[in-house]
Write a protein that holds these residues in place. Structure first.
Motif, short mmCIF file in Angstrom:
data_model
loop_
_atom_site.label_atom_id
_atom_site.label_comp_id
_atom_site.label_asym_id
_atom_site.label_seq_id
_atom_site.Cartn_x
_atom_site.Cartn_y
_atom_site.Cartn_z
N ARG A 117 -0.16 9.14 17.42
CA ARG A 117 0.29 10.44 16.91
C ARG A 117 1.71 10.67 17.40
NH1 ARG A 117 -2.57 16.16 18.43
NH2 ARG A 117 -1.56 15.71 20.42
N PRO A 118 2.69 10.78 16.48
CA PRO A 118 4.10 10.88 16.89
C PRO A 118 4.45 12.25 17.45
CG PRO A 118 3.95 11.12 14.53
CD PRO A 118 2.55 10.81 15.02
N HIS A 119 5.61 12.32 18.11
CA HIS A 119 6.08 13.59 18.66
C HIS A 119 6.31 14.64 17.57
CE1 HIS A 119 6.55 11.51 22.39
NE2 HIS A 119 7.56 10.78 21.99
N GLU A 120 6.65 14.17 16.37
CA GLU A 120 7.10 15.09 15.33
C GLU A 120 6.00 15.87 14.63
OE1 GLU A 120 10.16 12.06 16.10
OE2 GLU A 120 8.01 11.95 15.68
N SER A 121 4.73 15.50 14.86
CA SER A 121 3.66 16.16 14.12
C SER A 121 2.34 16.09 14.87
CB SER A 121 3.50 15.52 12.74
OG SER A 121 2.40 16.08 12.05
N GLU A 122 1.52 17.14 14.73
CA GLU A 122 0.15 17.13 15.23
C GLU A 122 -0.85 17.03 14.09
OE1 GLU A 122 -0.42 20.54 17.70
OE2 GLU A 122 0.76 19.71 19.37
N GLN A 123 -0.36 16.67 12.90
CA GLN A 123 -1.24 16.64 11.72
C GLN A 123 -1.57 15.21 11.29
OE1 GLN A 123 0.01 19.24 8.53
NE2 GLN A 123 0.51 20.92 9.93
N LEU A 124 -1.92 14.37 12.27
CA LEU A 124 -2.37 13.01 11.96
C LEU A 124 -3.78 13.07 11.38
CD1 LEU A 124 -2.08 9.92 12.08
CD2 LEU A 124 -2.92 10.02 14.44
N ASP A 125 -3.94 12.50 10.20
CA ASP A 125 -5.21 12.55 9.49
C ASP A 125 -5.70 11.13 9.21
OD1 ASP A 125 -7.38 13.70 8.23
OD2 ASP A 125 -6.22 14.69 6.65
N TYR A 126 -6.99 10.99 8.93
CA TYR A 126 -7.62 9.71 8.63
C TYR A 126 -7.86 9.60 7.13
CZ TYR A 126 -11.51 12.94 8.50
OH TYR A 126 -12.31 14.02 8.20
N GLU A 127 -7.89 8.38 6.63
CA GLU A 127 -8.28 8.10 5.25
C GLU A 127 -8.90 6.71 5.22
OE1 GLU A 127 -5.31 8.60 2.27
OE2 GLU A 127 -4.68 10.58 2.97
N GLY A 128 -10.22 6.64 5.12
CA GLY A 128 -10.88 5.35 5.02
C GLY A 128 -10.70 4.74 3.64
N GLU A 129 -10.35 3.45 3.59
CA GLU A 129 -10.09 2.80 2.30
C GLU A 129 -10.54 1.34 2.31
OE1 GLU A 129 -6.55 3.65 0.27
OE2 GLU A 129 -6.07 5.45 1.44
N ILE A 130 -10.85 0.86 1.14
CA ILE A 130 -11.12 -0.56 0.93
C ILE A 130 -9.81 -1.25 0.55
CG2 ILE A 130 -12.33 -2.24 -0.52
CD1 ILE A 130 -14.54 -0.08 -0.82
N VAL A 131 -9.56 -2.37 1.19
CA VAL A 131 -8.32 -3.12 0.98
C VAL A 131 -8.59 -4.40 0.21
CG1 VAL A 131 -6.61 -4.55 2.18
CG2 VAL A 131 -7.04 -2.22 2.95
N VAL A 132 -7.77 -4.66 -0.79
CA VAL A 132 -7.80 -5.92 -1.53
C VAL A 132 -6.62 -6.77 -1.07
CG1 VAL A 132 -7.53 -6.99 -3.81
CG2 VAL A 132 -8.95 -4.94 -3.55
N VAL A 133 -6.88 -8.02 -0.73
CA VAL A 133 -5.83 -8.97 -0.41
C VAL A 133 -5.71 -9.95 -1.58
CG1 VAL A 133 -5.02 -10.76 1.18
CG2 VAL A 133 -6.26 -8.76 2.07
N ILE A 134 -4.51 -10.06 -2.10
CA ILE A 134 -4.27 -10.92 -3.27
C ILE A 134 -4.26 -12.39 -2.85
CG2 ILE A 134 -2.59 -11.57 -5.06
CD1 ILE A 134 -4.16 -8.99 -5.62
N GLY A 135 -4.92 -13.23 -3.67
CA GLY A 135 -5.00 -14.65 -3.37
C GLY A 135 -4.20 -15.53 -4.29
N LYS A 136 -3.97 -15.07 -5.53
CA LYS A 136 -3.24 -15.87 -6.50
C LYS A 136 -2.23 -14.99 -7.21
CE LYS A 136 -5.21 -17.22 -10.39
NZ LYS A 136 -6.08 -17.93 -11.36
N ALA A 137 -1.01 -15.47 -7.31
CA ALA A 137 0.06 -14.69 -7.91
C ALA A 137 -0.23 -14.41 -9.38
CB ALA A 137 1.40 -15.43 -7.78
N GLY A 138 0.33 -13.29 -9.87
CA GLY A 138 0.14 -12.99 -11.27
C GLY A 138 0.95 -11.80 -11.72
N ARG A 139 1.30 -11.80 -12.97
CA ARG A 139 1.98 -10.69 -13.63
C ARG A 139 1.23 -10.40 -14.91
NH1 ARG A 139 7.31 -8.64 -14.91
NH2 ARG A 139 6.77 -6.50 -15.54
N ARG A 140 1.05 -9.12 -15.23
CA ARG A 140 0.30 -8.68 -16.41
C ARG A 140 -1.09 -9.32 -16.45
NH1 ARG A 140 5.69 -9.25 -18.32
NH2 ARG A 140 6.61 -7.19 -18.74
#
Length: 287
Positions: A117-140
């Motif tokens: 939590r930084p000096h500049e704010s006391e409003q640190l919040d949580y957000e649980g998320e699912i992460v996708v890691v890309i394995g093969k390059a692609g466009r469109r």
């Protein structure tokens, strides 16, 4: 299979496979295969990878890092769960396209490391998320082909400084990028551990000090993972090791009345079905 990146006791950064043993989980170091997990993904080495039991490390003898330590891109989807959109009491309809913003790698820490939590704010919040890691390059990339481009899944606590996401009219970047305000980990589970159907109905639960704050599944996403990949690749190429945060359900601290922000001593756990549990305490930034 589970793959983790870590710093050993001698200070060397490495990566390896997480395996279960009689005395608990352990790590099999794989730096001889490739210098980093990202490099292994780029070279297509993970499918069928063989592990050498001779390079074993105790799990508690390392400091876990985000699985991809130096991603080219960290792309984050905002307000992606239907009930999350309903939290915005502005009468707005569901969006026709996903909101996208970018985070920096140093805004994250690893499993069992403190959120800062930084000096500049006391409003640190949580957000649980699912992460996708890309394995093969692609466009469109087409939705029906999106799963072929996924290397694996991980978990994110997308820590946010709420007052700093309002420093500008159309910009959340500041509040999303304080150093070590979020976390990714504890590992990446390879895509072969999941089916497409599982990705479409995967449960996510966030607990703060043991209290459930978020509980939903990917079935509630307005923009499912396959659509996100298709959408993002219309304007950028996704490359191996790129990280996509897919959005958070309702129940973040800012939505309570009054808001309940994180404070030093709190413990946040984000659990994702089939992936594991990401745990982080909270500390104030040291002078």
């Amino acid at each position: 299979m589970r793959f983790a990146s870590y710093q050993r006791e001698d200070g060397v950064t490495s990566w390896g496979a997480v395996v279960a043993g009689d005395s608990g989980e352990r790590l099999i170091d794989l730096q001889a295969v490739a210098p980093t997990l990202k490099a292994a993904i780029e070279r297509g080495l993970l499918p069928g990878i063989r592990v050498d039991n001779g390079n074993t490390l105790a799990f508690d003898a390392v400091t876990l890092l985000p699985p991809i330590t130096a991603p080219d891109k960290i792309l984050c989807i905002g307000v992606n769960y239907a009930n999350r959109n309903s939290e915005y009491k502005d009468g707005s309809a569901a969006p026709s396209n996903p909101s996208v913003f970018i985070r920096f790698p140093d805004s994250f820490t690893g499993h069992n490391q403190p959120l800062i939590r930084p000096h500049e704010s006391e409003q640190l919040d949580y957000e649980g998320e699912i992460v996708v890691v890309i394995g093969k390059a692609g466009r469109r990339i087409k939705r029906e082909n999106a799963f072929e481009h996924i290397a694996g899944l991980s978990i994110m606590n997308e820590g946010t400084l709420r007052d700093w996401v309002r420093h500008a009219k159309f910009n959340v970047t500041q509040g999303k990028n304080f150093e070590r305000s979020g976390a990714i980990g504890p590992w990446m589970v390879s895509a072969d551990e999941f089916t497409r159907k599982q990705l479409e109905d995967m449960r996510l639960v966030t607990r703060v000090n043991g209290e459930v704050r978020q509980d939903d599944t990917t079935a509630s996403m307005m923009f499912p993972i396959s659509f996100i990949i298709e959408y993002l690749t219309t304007f950028c190429e996704l490359r191996p090791g790129d990280v996509i945060a897919t959005g958070t359900p309702n129940g973040a601290g800012a939505r309570f009345d009054p808001p309940i922000y994180l404070k030093p001593g709190d413990m946040v756990e984000v659990e994702v079905e089939g992936v594991g549990v990401l745990s982080n305490g909270v500390e104030d930034e040291r002078v």
